[in-house]
Scaffold this motif. Sequence first.
Motif, mmCIF file in Angstrom:
data_model
loop_
_atom_site.group_PDB
_atom_site.id
_atom_site.type_symbol
_atom_site.label_atom_id
_atom_site.label_comp_id
_atom_site.label_asym_id
_atom_site.label_seq_id
_atom_site.Cartn_x
_atom_site.Cartn_y
_atom_site.Cartn_z
ATOM 1 N N ARG A 125 0.883 -1.088 0.097
ATOM 2 C CA ARG A 125 -0.017 0.055 -0.168
ATOM 3 C C ARG A 125 0.943 1.299 0.029
ATOM 4 N N GLN A 126 1.770 1.189 0.886
ATOM 5 C CA GLN A 126 2.697 2.522 1.045
ATOM 6 C C GLN A 126 3.424 2.693 -0.336
ATOM 7 N N ILE A 127 3.826 1.738 -1.144
ATOM 8 C CA ILE A 127 4.653 2.014 -2.415
ATOM 9 C C ILE A 127 3.418 2.557 -3.423
ATOM 10 N N VAL A 128 2.367 1.878 -3.367
ATOM 11 C CA VAL A 128 1.334 2.539 -4.437
ATOM 12 C C VAL A 128 0.826 3.901 -4.152
ATOM 13 N N GLN A 157 -10.136 -20.233 7.288
ATOM 14 C CA GLN A 157 -11.375 -19.435 7.429
ATOM 15 C C GLN A 157 -11.584 -19.075 5.953
ATOM 16 N N VAL A 158 -12.880 -18.584 5.860
ATOM 17 C CA VAL A 158 -13.324 -18.010 4.405
ATOM 18 C C VAL A 158 -13.156 -16.461 4.767
ATOM 19 N N VAL A 159 -12.404 -15.925 3.790
ATOM 20 C CA VAL A 159 -12.149 -14.491 3.918
ATOM 21 C C VAL A 159 -12.943 -13.596 2.976
ATOM 22 N N SER A 160 -13.388 -12.496 3.735
ATOM 23 C CA SER A 160 -14.104 -11.846 2.928
ATOM 24 C C SER A 160 -13.366 -10.798 2.030
ATOM 25 N N THR A 161 -13.237 -10.552 0.747
ATOM 26 C CA THR A 161 -12.235 -9.783 0.126
ATOM 27 C C THR A 161 -12.967 -8.736 -0.783
ATOM 28 N N ASN A 162 -14.200 -8.421 -0.409
ATOM 29 C CA ASN A 162 -14.859 -7.414 -1.401
ATOM 30 C C ASN A 162 -14.700 -5.861 -1.164
ATOM 31 N N LYS A 163 -13.789 -5.825 -0.173
ATOM 32 C CA LYS A 163 -13.565 -4.414 0.340
ATOM 33 C C LYS A 163 -11.892 -4.302 0.138
ATOM 34 N N LEU A 164 -11.458 -3.397 -0.558
ATOM 35 C CA LEU A 164 -10.050 -3.421 -0.791
ATOM 36 C C LEU A 164 -9.135 -3.196 0.241
ATOM 37 N N ASP A 165 -9.744 -2.653 1.398
ATOM 38 C CA ASP A 165 -8.655 -2.449 2.399
ATOM 39 C C ASP A 165 -9.112 -3.643 3.558
ATOM 40 N N HIS A 166 -9.422 -4.781 2.949
ATOM 41 C CA HIS A 166 -9.514 -5.785 3.829
ATOM 42 C C HIS A 166 -7.980 -6.273 4.508
ATOM 43 N N ASN A 167 -8.106 -6.608 5.816
ATOM 44 C CA ASN A 167 -6.872 -7.034 6.572
ATOM 45 C C ASN A 167 -6.019 -7.833 5.992
ATOM 46 N N ASP A 180 -4.255 -11.303 -10.741
ATOM 47 C CA ASP A 180 -4.477 -10.231 -11.626
ATOM 48 C C ASP A 180 -4.915 -10.475 -12.981
ATOM 49 N N ILE A 181 -4.652 -11.943 -13.505
ATOM 50 C CA ILE A 181 -5.173 -12.254 -14.795
ATOM 51 C C ILE A 181 -6.735 -12.525 -14.447
ATOM 52 N N GLN A 200 -2.764 6.328 -16.576
ATOM 53 C CA GLN A 200 -2.834 5.006 -16.897
ATOM 54 C C GLN A 200 -2.031 4.047 -16.005
ATOM 55 N N ALA A 201 -0.853 4.405 -16.006
ATOM 56 C CA ALA A 201 0.085 3.648 -15.276
ATOM 57 C C ALA A 201 -0.400 3.450 -13.797
ATOM 58 N N LEU A 202 -0.890 4.519 -13.238
ATOM 59 C CA LEU A 202 -1.279 4.589 -11.911
ATOM 60 C C LEU A 202 -2.534 3.694 -11.597
ATOM 61 N N GLU A 203 -3.307 3.308 -12.781
ATOM 62 C CA GLU A 203 -4.635 2.640 -12.702
ATOM 63 C C GLU A 203 -4.072 1.197 -12.398
ATOM 64 N N LEU A 204 -3.207 0.862 -13.354
ATOM 65 C CA LEU A 204 -2.616 -0.515 -13.544
ATOM 66 C C LEU A 204 -1.904 -0.910 -12.064
ATOM 67 N N ALA A 205 -1.222 0.029 -11.526
ATOM 68 C CA ALA A 205 -0.694 -0.063 -10.108
ATOM 69 C C ALA A 205 -1.798 -0.288 -9.054
ATOM 70 N N GLN A 206 -2.954 0.194 -8.935
ATOM 71 C CA GLN A 206 -3.861 -0.026 -8.318
ATOM 72 C C GLN A 206 -4.323 -1.453 -8.545
ATOM 73 N N GLN A 207 -4.769 -1.673 -9.690
ATOM 74 C CA GLN A 207 -4.975 -3.025 -9.936
ATOM 75 C C GLN A 207 -4.144 -4.269 -9.421
ATOM 76 N N ALA A 208 -2.837 -3.847 -9.615
ATOM 77 C CA ALA A 208 -1.819 -4.716 -9.111
ATOM 78 C C ALA A 208 -1.583 -5.133 -7.577
ATOM 79 N N LEU A 209 -2.197 -3.777 -7.030
ATOM 80 C CA LEU A 209 -2.456 -3.926 -5.520
ATOM 81 C C LEU A 209 -3.425 -4.949 -5.217
#
Length: 463
Positions: A111-114, A453-463, A193-194, A427-436
């Motif tokens: 997160r810090q790098i992006v 466990q089953v982990v919920s991933t529908n929020k980007l900021d999940h732990n 990512d793919i 455009q590059a920064l959008e790709l970086a967010q997707q990579a994150l």
Amino acid sequence: MKTVDAVLIGAGQRGANDYAPFALRYPDQLRFVAVAEPLAERRARFALQHQIPLDNQFENWETLLANPQMARAALICTQDQMHVGPALAALRAGYDVLLEKPIATTREGCRQIVSTAVGLNRQLYVCHVLRYTRHFQTMRQILQSGVLGQIINLDHRENVSWWHMSHSFVRGSWANRDESSPMILAKCCHDFDILMWILGRKCERLSSVGKLVHFRPENAPADAPERCLDDCPASETCPFYAPFIYVDLLPLWRNVAETSTGLIRLAIQAQLRAPGLVKALSAVAPIMRQVSDYRGWPRSVVTLDPIPESVLEALKTGPYGRCVYHCGNDVVDHQVVLMQFEGDISVTLTMHGHSHIEGRSTRIEGSHGQLQAFFGLGGSWIEVSEHRSGRSTRHDTTSEIGAAHGGGDEGLIAAFVRNIQEGRTQQALELAQQALESHLLAFAAEDARLGGQVVSTNKLDHN
Ligand SMILES: NC(=O)c1ccc[n+]([C@@H]2O[C@H](COP(=O)([O-])OP(=O)(O)OC[C@H]3O[C@@H](n4cnc5c(N)ncnc54)[C@H](O)[C@@H]3O)[C@@H](O)[C@H]2O)c1
């Protein structure tokens, strides 16, 4: 277009051997003006190849980046746990950055790098090379065309061959989670990512199982020594016997022959049957030389001068000559991730290190058709079958002979250079967010595996 000047941080396999040759092939596009590399031999060789003056050769990234900005771009190709420091420093010093995956080995680091790139409005390219292959680009177009109807289920496998597993994840740099990365991050941040990219959807929740089952001391052949060349009694039968993998190169050639076609297939088949003849013919036929005088991966990782004699010498004392059952490795050798994507699409991702043939296979079931695909070392294909017409269409998605990662390495570096030339920071920064996002899924999968466990991933900021 103006030539892009760059500095290379980490002149190892990826930086020096896989990306930098682009600058030698297209000197009007990319030019290296400085290098940081602690290993003197690697540093000197890179400097010689790219004609970098002594003043611009540095022993580490810290000294290079302590100088005023020397170029427009920085390629950061250090090992997994050494991405955060140079990436943040390079972005802050004004460079546009090409950063090897994984972005970092912790969520915080990623997160810090992006966020730093976004905050400073600098280009950040994470090396998700598969996006730049003809194979996955074609697969995405097929999905977007709607020919499969509503997507119901997707089954994707990262089939790491037994010899690649032993090379990278048992004897090599990615064997220990705490020294590198969990294998699901190292190998499959690409696949997450793919999956999101071709489906155009996000993952909502996931679970995962997996373990290291085979490459453990209790599975060693009786009386196996610590090193293969110390008279191992299993030298004639063990598939992981180091000279068989690195000197004979039979596993590599058998794998490439299995999935390739045309002249290269003939050359490899000849090598498997009559290596002496191939060597003789290589004086007149360059394709034969590519095989008989092969110096690429994985040999190039074993020694700087990857000819058979030096490889054998390196196996006597180096890490790649160790018995695979005595390497102290701890990353998994198989892991499955079960996911639910938006639109109630069920998706499985299987990563395992015991595949007979190296390659990624994909099967997608839609309401109106099916897609099956294989992305191999020697060639790739996609087949689409339509329910109503019964028609099947086969797409050959093989890249140019010998192109690393199915042409993805060259596609990625070319895109990085072009985006800098055209100033496409957004455009590059959008790709970086997707990579994150893909990295966050890998961390979630590892948590799910370890915690059951089953982990919920529908929020980007999940732990
Ligand atoms: N995108 C992909 O598909 C892909 C494939 C393989 C590897 N990778 C990633 O690429 C990265 C590099 O892998 P590799 O196989 O090239 O590793 P490598 O070990 O061959 O190269 C890393 C280089 O960094 C150098 N280095 C160490 N400390 C340094 C410092 N302080 N300053 C500058 N350089 C320093 C090392 O000496 C080494 O030469 C890893 O993060 C790996 O996971 C990505």
